[in-house]
Motif scaffolding. Sequence first.
Motif, PDB file in Angstrom:
ATOM      1  N   GLY A  35      43.009  -5.501  11.986  1.00 10.15           N
ATOM      2  CA  GLY A  35      41.572  -5.471  12.233  1.00 10.15           C
ATOM      3  C   GLY A  35      41.248  -6.145  13.550  1.00 10.15           C
ATOM      4  O   GLY A  35      42.073  -6.853  14.125  1.00 10.15           O
ATOM      5  N   ASN A  36      40.030  -5.928  14.016  1.00  6.76           N
ATOM      6  CA  ASN A  36      39.663  -6.464  15.323  1.00  6.76           C
ATOM      7  C   ASN A  36      38.589  -7.546  15.237  1.00  6.76           C
ATOM      8  O   ASN A  36      37.848  -7.753  16.179  1.00  6.76           O
ATOM      9  N   THR A  37      38.533  -8.238  14.115  1.00  4.26           N
ATOM     10  CA  THR A  37      37.584  -9.340  13.992  1.00  4.26           C
ATOM     11  C   THR A  37      37.928 -10.422  15.002  1.00  4.26           C
ATOM     12  O   THR A  37      39.076 -10.864  15.088  1.00  4.26           O
ATOM     13  N   VAL A  38      36.929 -10.818  15.769  1.00  3.46           N
ATOM     14  CA  VAL A  38      37.103 -11.862  16.767  1.00  3.46           C
ATOM     15  C   VAL A  38      36.089 -12.955  16.472  1.00  3.46           C
ATOM     16  O   VAL A  38      34.884 -12.700  16.426  1.00  3.46           O
ATOM     17  N   ASN A  39      36.572 -14.154  16.245  1.00  3.78           N
ATOM     18  CA  ASN A  39      35.695 -15.290  15.996  1.00  3.78           C
ATOM     19  C   ASN A  39      35.371 -15.952  17.323  1.00  3.78           C
ATOM     20  O   ASN A  39      36.278 -16.306  18.078  1.00  3.78           O
ATOM     21  N   VAL A  40      34.076 -16.107  17.584  1.00  2.03           N
ATOM     22  CA  VAL A  40      33.631 -16.610  18.884  1.00  2.03           C
ATOM     23  C   VAL A  40      32.744 -17.838  18.722  1.00  2.03           C
ATOM     24  O   VAL A  40      32.201 -18.097  17.654  1.00  2.03           O
ATOM     25  N   ILE A  41      32.624 -18.568  19.823  1.00  2.76           N
ATOM     26  CA  ILE A  41      31.706 -19.688  19.904  1.00  2.76           C
ATOM     27  C   ILE A  41      31.225 -19.780  21.352  1.00  2.76           C
ATOM     28  O   ILE A  41      31.946 -19.395  22.275  1.00  2.76           O
ATOM     29  N   ASP A  42      30.025 -20.283  21.521  1.00  6.82           N
ATOM     30  CA  ASP A  42      29.473 -20.462  22.861  1.00  6.82           C
ATOM     31  C   ASP A  42      30.074 -21.715  23.483  1.00  6.82           C
ATOM     32  O   ASP A  42      30.309 -22.721  22.804  1.00  6.82           O
ATOM     33  N   VAL A  80      46.195  -9.465  26.907  1.00  3.05           N
ATOM     34  CA  VAL A  80      46.862  -8.170  26.859  1.00  3.05           C
ATOM     35  C   VAL A  80      45.830  -7.075  26.644  1.00  3.05           C
ATOM     36  O   VAL A  80      44.663  -7.346  26.386  1.00  3.05           O
ATOM     37  N   LYS A  81      46.302  -5.837  26.734  1.00  2.00           N
ATOM     38  CA  LYS A  81      45.468  -4.656  26.513  1.00  2.00           C
ATOM     39  C   LYS A  81      46.058  -3.865  25.350  1.00  2.00           C
ATOM     40  O   LYS A  81      47.213  -4.067  24.971  1.00  2.00           O
ATOM     41  N   PHE A  82      45.279  -2.943  24.807  1.00  2.00           N
ATOM     42  CA  PHE A  82      45.737  -2.114  23.690  1.00  2.00           C
ATOM     43  C   PHE A  82      47.066  -1.436  23.968  1.00  2.00           C
ATOM     44  O   PHE A  82      47.898  -1.297  23.086  1.00  2.00           O
ATOM     45  N   GLU A  83      47.261  -0.984  25.210  1.00  2.00           N
ATOM     46  CA  GLU A  83      48.457  -0.201  25.519  1.00  2.00           C
ATOM     47  C   GLU A  83      49.702  -1.041  25.800  1.00  2.00           C
ATOM     48  O   GLU A  83      50.804  -0.499  25.959  1.00  2.00           O
ATOM     49  N   ASP A  84      49.568  -2.368  25.855  1.00  2.00           N
ATOM     50  CA  ASP A  84      50.729  -3.231  26.078  1.00  2.00           C
ATOM     51  C   ASP A  84      51.634  -3.237  24.848  1.00  2.00           C
ATOM     52  O   ASP A  84      51.180  -3.075  23.717  1.00  2.00           O
ATOM     53  N   THR A  85      52.920  -3.458  25.086  1.00  2.00           N
ATOM     54  CA  THR A  85      53.891  -3.417  23.989  1.00  2.00           C
ATOM     55  C   THR A  85      53.982  -4.762  23.273  1.00  2.00           C
ATOM     56  O   THR A  85      53.630  -5.811  23.825  1.00  2.00           O
ATOM     57  N   ILE A  86      54.504  -4.689  22.052  1.00  2.00           N
ATOM     58  CA  ILE A  86      54.747  -5.899  21.261  1.00  2.00           C
ATOM     59  C   ILE A  86      55.751  -6.790  21.997  1.00  2.00           C
ATOM     60  O   ILE A  86      55.597  -8.005  22.042  1.00  2.00           O
ATOM     61  N   GLU A  87      56.749  -6.174  22.600  1.00  2.00           N
ATOM     62  CA  GLU A  87      57.763  -6.930  23.342  1.00  2.00           C
ATOM     63  C   GLU A  87      57.129  -7.696  24.505  1.00  2.00           C
ATOM     64  O   GLU A  87      57.488  -8.844  24.776  1.00  2.00           O
ATOM     65  N   PRO A  97      44.271 -13.019  23.726  1.00  2.00           N
ATOM     66  CA  PRO A  97      43.100 -12.156  23.598  1.00  2.00           C
ATOM     67  C   PRO A  97      43.465 -10.742  24.035  1.00  2.00           C
ATOM     68  O   PRO A  97      44.249 -10.553  24.965  1.00  2.00           O
ATOM     69  N   VAL A  98      42.906  -9.756  23.344  1.00  2.00           N
ATOM     70  CA  VAL A  98      43.091  -8.357  23.701  1.00  2.00           C
ATOM     71  C   VAL A  98      41.810  -7.925  24.417  1.00  2.00           C
ATOM     72  O   VAL A  98      40.727  -7.973  23.839  1.00  2.00           O
ATOM     73  N   LEU A  99      41.950  -7.545  25.689  1.00  2.00           N
ATOM     74  CA  LEU A  99      40.783  -7.227  26.510  1.00  2.00           C
ATOM     75  C   LEU A  99      40.633  -5.729  26.757  1.00  2.00           C
ATOM     76  O   LEU A  99      41.614  -5.019  26.923  1.00  2.00           O
ATOM     77  N   ALA A 100      39.375  -5.310  26.784  1.00  2.00           N
ATOM     78  CA  ALA A 100      39.001  -3.959  27.212  1.00  2.00           C
ATOM     79  C   ALA A 100      37.679  -4.115  27.949  1.00  2.00           C
ATOM     80  O   ALA A 100      36.706  -4.628  27.385  1.00  2.00           O
ATOM     81  N   ASP A 101      37.654  -3.738  29.204  1.00  2.00           N
ATOM     82  CA  ASP A 101      36.449  -3.869  30.039  1.00  2.00           C
ATOM     83  C   ASP A 101      35.919  -5.306  30.049  1.00  2.00           C
ATOM     84  O   ASP A 101      34.714  -5.543  29.924  1.00  2.00           O
ATOM     85  N   VAL A 155      36.572  -9.174  24.822  1.00  2.00           N
ATOM     86  CA  VAL A 155      37.647  -9.392  23.859  1.00  2.00           C
ATOM     87  C   VAL A 155      37.414  -8.466  22.663  1.00  2.00           C
ATOM     88  O   VAL A 155      36.385  -8.556  22.000  1.00  2.00           O
ATOM     89  N   VAL A 156      38.372  -7.595  22.431  1.00  2.00           N
ATOM     90  CA  VAL A 156      38.270  -6.622  21.348  1.00  2.00           C
ATOM     91  C   VAL A 156      39.266  -6.915  20.232  1.00  2.00           C
ATOM     92  O   VAL A 156      39.387  -6.149  19.278  1.00  2.00           O
ATOM     93  N   GLY A 157      39.955  -8.022  20.343  1.00  2.00           N
ATOM     94  CA  GLY A 157      40.898  -8.448  19.328  1.00  2.00           C
ATOM     95  C   GLY A 157      41.602  -9.714  19.784  1.00  2.00           C
ATOM     96  O   GLY A 157      41.478 -10.121  20.944  1.00  2.00           O
ATOM     97  N   LEU A 158      42.308 -10.336  18.859  1.00  2.00           N
ATOM     98  CA  LEU A 158      43.080 -11.535  19.171  1.00  2.00           C
ATOM     99  C   LEU A 158      44.397 -11.416  18.420  1.00  2.00           C
ATOM    100  O   LEU A 158      44.406 -11.195  17.206  1.00  2.00           O
ATOM    101  N   VAL A 159      45.500 -11.517  19.155  1.00  2.00           N
ATOM    102  CA  VAL A 159      46.830 -11.400  18.563  1.00  2.00           C
ATOM    103  C   VAL A 159      47.472 -12.778  18.560  1.00  2.00           C
ATOM    104  O   VAL A 159      47.533 -13.445  19.596  1.00  2.00           O
TER     105      VAL A 159
END
Length: 144
Positions: free
Chosen positions: A12-19, A83-90, A105-109, A112-116
């Motif tokens: 899932g792409n739940t991202v917990n944020v704080i200011d 990282v980005k969606f298209e980056d590999t696990i390796e 953090p997983v970035l798109a534009d 942050v669209v996810g956190l691994v």
Amino acid sequence: MKKVSHIILHKGNTVNVIDSSKTVFEALEIMISKNIGALVIYQDGEYKGLLTERDYARKVAIMGKNSHDTLVSEIMQTNPASVKFEDTIEYCMEIMSDKHIRYLPVLADNHVVGLVSMGDLVRFIIEDQKHTINHLQNFISGGM
């Protein structure tokens, strides 16, 4: 090759944020209530960085600061590895290993669209290996 997108799809792409203007204590409350080790930091709707339990330990607890008086902006990581969606696990494993970090953090534009986490990677790799082993066992037993 498995990609970051596979992990995000699975977890899932739940991202917990704080200011960034909130206190470290408020950040810790969120981390404890959600049972997580990192928060993504935003300021005025813009991605600014990352705050981890390790940041707290090294920049507040060990330095004798007070988490009620210290702001997230004072201890957060700015421009953390990402990282980005298209980056590999390796590639993720390589970054985490080289930089001695546990979260990416997983970035798109520039959002942050996810956190691994390292745990996410390990769980994904184990599940992938189990799947491969089952596939090979079925192949071998079916071929005899």
